[in-house]
Design a protein around this motif. Structure first.
Motif, short mmCIF file in Angstrom:
data_model
loop_
_atom_site.label_atom_id
_atom_site.label_comp_id
_atom_site.label_asym_id
_atom_site.label_seq_id
_atom_site.Cartn_x
_atom_site.Cartn_y
_atom_site.Cartn_z
N VAL A 67 0.85 -1.20 0.00
CA VAL A 67 0.00 0.00 0.00
C VAL A 67 0.88 1.25 0.00
O VAL A 67 0.65 2.20 -0.74
N LEU A 68 1.92 1.22 0.87
CA LEU A 68 2.87 2.33 0.88
C LEU A 68 4.22 1.78 0.42
O LEU A 68 4.77 0.87 1.03
N ALA A 69 4.72 2.31 -0.69
CA ALA A 69 5.93 1.74 -1.28
C ALA A 69 7.18 2.39 -0.68
O ALA A 69 8.11 1.71 -0.26
N ARG A 70 7.18 3.70 -0.65
CA ARG A 70 8.33 4.39 -0.06
C ARG A 70 7.90 5.82 0.22
O ARG A 70 7.90 6.69 -0.66
N LEU A 74 -0.18 12.14 -1.70
CA LEU A 74 0.15 10.72 -1.65
C LEU A 74 -0.38 10.07 -2.91
O LEU A 74 -1.57 10.17 -3.23
N SER A 75 0.51 9.41 -3.64
CA SER A 75 0.08 8.83 -4.91
C SER A 75 0.96 7.64 -5.23
O SER A 75 2.19 7.73 -5.13
N GLY A 76 0.35 6.52 -5.57
CA GLY A 76 1.12 5.33 -5.92
C GLY A 76 2.04 4.87 -4.80
O GLY A 76 3.13 4.36 -5.06
N GLY A 77 1.60 5.05 -3.55
CA GLY A 77 2.40 4.56 -2.43
C GLY A 77 3.57 5.46 -2.09
O GLY A 77 4.43 5.08 -1.30
N ARG A 78 3.65 6.65 -2.69
CA ARG A 78 4.73 7.59 -2.37
C ARG A 78 4.16 8.98 -2.19
O ARG A 78 3.07 9.28 -2.68
N THR A 104 1.47 22.26 10.46
CA THR A 104 0.34 21.41 10.14
C THR A 104 0.44 21.01 8.67
O THR A 104 0.48 21.86 7.79
N MET A 105 0.55 19.71 8.46
CA MET A 105 0.70 19.20 7.10
C MET A 105 -0.59 18.50 6.69
O MET A 105 -1.09 17.64 7.41
N ALA A 106 -1.14 18.90 5.56
CA ALA A 106 -2.33 18.20 5.06
C ALA A 106 -1.85 17.05 4.18
O ALA A 106 -0.84 17.17 3.48
N LEU A 107 -2.59 15.94 4.26
CA LEU A 107 -2.24 14.80 3.43
C LEU A 107 -3.40 14.57 2.46
O LEU A 107 -4.53 14.35 2.87
N VAL A 108 -3.08 14.70 1.17
CA VAL A 108 -4.13 14.59 0.15
C VAL A 108 -3.79 13.41 -0.75
O VAL A 108 -2.61 13.14 -1.01
N GLY A 109 -4.82 12.72 -1.22
CA GLY A 109 -4.58 11.61 -2.14
C GLY A 109 -5.90 11.04 -2.58
O GLY A 109 -6.92 11.23 -1.90
N ALA A 110 -5.89 10.36 -3.71
CA ALA A 110 -7.12 9.76 -4.21
C ALA A 110 -7.64 8.76 -3.18
O ALA A 110 -6.88 8.29 -2.32
N THR A 111 -8.92 8.45 -3.27
CA THR A 111 -9.47 7.49 -2.33
C THR A 111 -8.80 6.12 -2.53
O THR A 111 -8.57 5.70 -3.66
N GLY A 112 -8.43 5.49 -1.43
CA GLY A 112 -7.73 4.21 -1.51
C GLY A 112 -6.24 4.34 -1.72
O GLY A 112 -5.55 3.35 -1.92
N GLY A 139 -4.07 5.21 0.46
CA GLY A 139 -3.30 4.78 1.63
C GLY A 139 -3.16 5.84 2.71
O GLY A 139 -2.30 5.72 3.58
N LYS A 140 -4.01 6.85 2.69
CA LYS A 140 -3.89 7.93 3.68
C LYS A 140 -4.20 7.41 5.08
O LYS A 140 -3.44 7.64 6.03
N THR A 141 -5.33 6.70 5.21
CA THR A 141 -5.70 6.16 6.51
C THR A 141 -4.61 5.20 7.00
O THR A 141 -4.24 5.20 8.18
N THR A 142 -4.11 4.41 6.08
CA THR A 142 -3.05 3.46 6.43
C THR A 142 -1.84 4.20 7.00
O THR A 142 -1.29 3.82 8.03
N LEU A 143 -1.45 5.28 6.33
CA LEU A 143 -0.27 6.03 6.78
C LEU A 143 -0.51 6.61 8.18
O LEU A 143 0.37 6.55 9.04
N THR A 144 -1.71 7.14 8.41
CA THR A 144 -1.97 7.73 9.73
C THR A 144 -1.97 6.66 10.83
O THR A 144 -1.59 6.93 11.96
N ALA A 145 -2.38 5.43 10.47
CA ALA A 145 -2.43 4.36 11.48
C ALA A 145 -1.03 3.91 11.88
O ALA A 145 -0.84 3.29 12.92
N LEU A 146 -0.04 4.23 11.04
CA LEU A 146 1.33 3.80 11.36
C LEU A 146 1.94 4.64 12.48
O LEU A 146 2.78 4.16 13.22
N VAL A 147 1.50 5.89 12.61
CA VAL A 147 2.15 6.78 13.58
C VAL A 147 1.88 6.31 15.02
O VAL A 147 2.82 6.16 15.80
N PRO A 148 0.61 6.04 15.42
CA PRO A 148 0.42 5.49 16.79
C PRO A 148 0.72 4.00 16.86
O PRO A 148 0.41 3.36 17.85
N ARG A 149 1.31 3.44 15.82
CA ARG A 149 1.66 2.01 15.74
C ARG A 149 0.46 1.10 15.88
O ARG A 149 0.52 0.07 16.59
#
Ligand SMILES: Nc1ncnc2c1ncn2[C@@H]1O[C@H](COP(=O)(O)OP(=O)(O)OP(=O)(O)O)[C@@H](O)[C@H]1O
Ligand SMILES: [Mg+2]
Length: 607
Positions: free
Chosen positions: A369-372, A561-565, A382-390, A392-402
């Protein structure tokens, strides 16, 4: 369906049940006493035939009515003592076993809380629910009844046969004859029954899942008029379960029949042979009476064995299912990895360094889902994270609190690797609000203060509610003390979102991760929230997932965020100019009416 498809390999019921020992240990003395009392009671019942023999060969033969009355009194006393002892046994086990069940349930619940999110992603909730309820109930029943009675009946049968053989060994041997086929049949029965027991308990879990889903999804079901299909799905599962239960019943009926029929035949044979011996004068009438009544007293212990074995099998299966969950590894405490050298001393913000992530249950060969992901959110930014639906934005945010662990690269907070710090510390540093705002069955205040450490009070609550523009709370029947969640008042989507946001900011976290926190708000409220957030969280480092231009405006910079990057980072205006994809996303956001929406729209049309 991971839970349901657990391998039904051949295993020993005894080995499974032995795993209960740590829970049974604290009550072992009580259980031992209870077993002792039950053995005593059961053996008392074997004394009754001996008294009978004494009555028949003594007072009856000598026509002594006084003696007969005395014998009857003995019998009565024996019966009363037996009943009292069985009562005592029940009293001995009831309370400690309720404690065992509660302790196991406690442990299961605590463990469930500590299992990683990935585990919960894979296990149907009904399977977990049924393990915490039905299976534990089966275990308590097993400990209360079959565990003791397998022992008690075993001892009773042994003692009984010693008495029988000692009374008249040839007749005793006749009674012993069915033992061999019975043992063989019982072991056959056990191996078959264990498979069906497992299947049935798993199907109960599946059924629980369906019930749970249809209760939670009742709006969808009604809205789409899906009662029929849902009811059909339920009926099919419950028919399957019924089929399995019938197989169980059939197996039980088979074993019951043989277990009752064989000894009955043996008793019949012994009766005929014994009568012949009495007629020949080789045996006293009293001995025959004693012999037969001992044999009859042994009927229940023998017959109950099939039934006790069945419950034991159910319990062994329940134990396995319980420990399948308990054996799943918990989240590591963190701090296990060697602490990374602080890259820059002091405050460095939130850094994603070549972060790679793939879901553990993702099919082989699919790209991660996230390549690099490389991204640096500066301290206080404050950084906004934008990307098409699916994307991997939610995935990326879930990584921070582990909630999930990165599978490559690393994330640092102020220069410290998140895997090197204890989870508690990490979760103190980072606050999160998710796409789906979850409220628990508690008061509004409790729900919000959940986001802060122990020290937070009324003032913090007010400030957080104010920041999240959750002024509606004051109009609730009991203000912040109003009960919400499943057991309380239902709130609107936007109201829930604002409470979730308040929960995220109430502890004034150093790092804030928000997954599209304002999506359900109207633009005016959104603007107010933004202004308040800017004021209150001036030195919080934040990563905010955004879909709408109006939310993006909250941010100092935007990452795409696009194509896992992360393919572009810059201000909203910069990205509108330099990134076609960004311009296209913002135009498609359909925000309806903000000036930025229009700018984006124009750009988007040309993209
Ligand atoms: N628990 C999971 N297990 C396996 N794959 C998942 C899981 N959650 C999400 N995915 C997959 O990961 C990808 C990214 O999902 P994610 O939820 O991160 O997207 P998103 O950018 O937040 O989308 P949206 O804007 O719609 O919220 C999707 O293809 C999704 O199918
Ligand atoms: Mg998402």
């Amino acid at each position: 369906m991971t839970g349901a498809d657990a391998p039904t390999r051949n295993r020993s019921a005894v080995r499974s049940l032995l795993r209960l020992w740590p829970y049974v240990r604290p009550v072992r003395e009580r259980l031992a006493w209870a077993a002792f009392v039950a053995v005593l009671a059961s053996c008392l019942s074997l004394v009754i035939p001996l008294v009978l023999k004494w009555i028949v060969d003594g007072p009856v033969a000598e026509r002594d009515p006084g003696g007969v009355w005395l014998g009857a009194l003995y019998l009565l006393l024996l019966g009363l003592a037996e009943a009292a002892l069985f009562g005592l046994r029940r009293w001995l086990v009831a309370r400690p076993l309720a404690g065992v069940e509660a302790a196991m349930r406690d442990d299961l619940y605590r463990h469930l809380q500590r299992l990683p999110v990935a585990f919960h992603d894979q296990w149907p909730s009904g399977q977990l629910l049924s393990r915490g309820t039905t299976d534990l109930m089966l275990l308590r029943m097993f400990l209360a009844f079959p565990l003791t009675f397998l022992l008690v009946n075993g001892v009773t049968i042994l003692v009984g046969f010693v008495i029988l053989l000692q009374q008249q060994w040839s007749l005793g041997l006749v009674l012993l004859a069915p033992a061999v086929p019975l043992v063989v049949l019982c072991s056959l029965f056990e191996s078959k029954y264990s498979l069906v027991a497992r299947r049935s308990q798993d199907q109960v879990g599946d059924l629980t899942t369906v019930v749970e889903e249809s209760v939670l999804g009742i709006r969808v079901i009604k809205g789409f008029g899906r009662h029929r299909s849902q009811a059909r799905a339920f009926r099919e599962l419950s028919l399957t379960l019924r089929g399995t239960e019938l197989v169980k019943a059939r197996l039980l009926a088979g074993i019951w029949t043989t277990i009752t029929a064989l000894p009955e035949l043996a008793i019949g044979a012994a009766l005929v042979l014994g009568t012949v011996q009495v007629a020949d004068g080789g045996l006293s009438a009293g001995t025959l009476v004693a012999f037969l009544s001992t044999a009859l007293a042994l009927r229940w212990p023998v017959e109950s064995i099939g039934f006790l074995l069945a419950i034991s099998q159910d319990a062994a299966t329940a134990t396995e299912r319980y420990f399948e969950v308990m054996d799943a590894p918990e989240e590591t405490a963190g701090g296990g990895a060697p602490p990374s050298p602080p890259a820059t001393a002091g405050r460095d913000g939130m850094v994603f360094d070549a972060v790679e992530f793939r879901y553990p249950d993702a099919p082989e060969g699919t790209p991660p889902v996230l390549a690099r992901v490389d991204l640096h959110v500066r301290p206080g930014e404050t950084m906004a994270l934008v990307g098409a639906t699916g994307s991997g934005k939610t995935t990326l945010t879930a990584l921070v609190p582990r909630l999930h662990e990165v599978t490559g690269g690393r994330i640092t907070l102020d220069g410290q690797d998140i895997t090197a710090m204890p989870r508690e510390r990490l979760r103190e540093l980072v606050s999160v609000a998710f796409e789906e705002p979850t409220l628990f069955s508690a008061s509004v205040g409790e729900n919000v203060l959940m986001g802060a450490g122990g020290g937070a009070g009324e003032a913090d609550l007010e400030r957080a509610l104010d920041t999240a523009q959750a002024h509606f709370v004051h109009r609730l029947p009991e203000g912040a003390a109003t009960q919400v969640g499943e057991q309380g008042l239902s709130l609107s989507g936007g109201q829930r979102q604002r409470l979730a946001l308040a929960r995220a900011v109430v502890g004034r976290p150093r790092f804030l991760v928000l997954d599209d926190p304002l999506s359900a708000l109207d633009v005016h409220t959104e603007a107010l929230v933004e202004a308040a957030l800017r004021r209150v969280l001036a030195d919080t480092t934040a990563l905010v997932v955004a879909h709408r231009p109006s939310t993006v405006l909250l941010a100092d910079r935007v990452a795409l965020l696009s194509g896992g990057r992360v393919t572009a980072v810059g201000t909203h205006q910069e990205l509108l100019r330099t990134s076609d994809e960004y311009a296209w996303l913002m135009s498609g956001a359909g925000d309806g009416g903000t000036s930025d929406g229009r700018t984006a729209g124009e750009k988007g049309d040309t993209a």
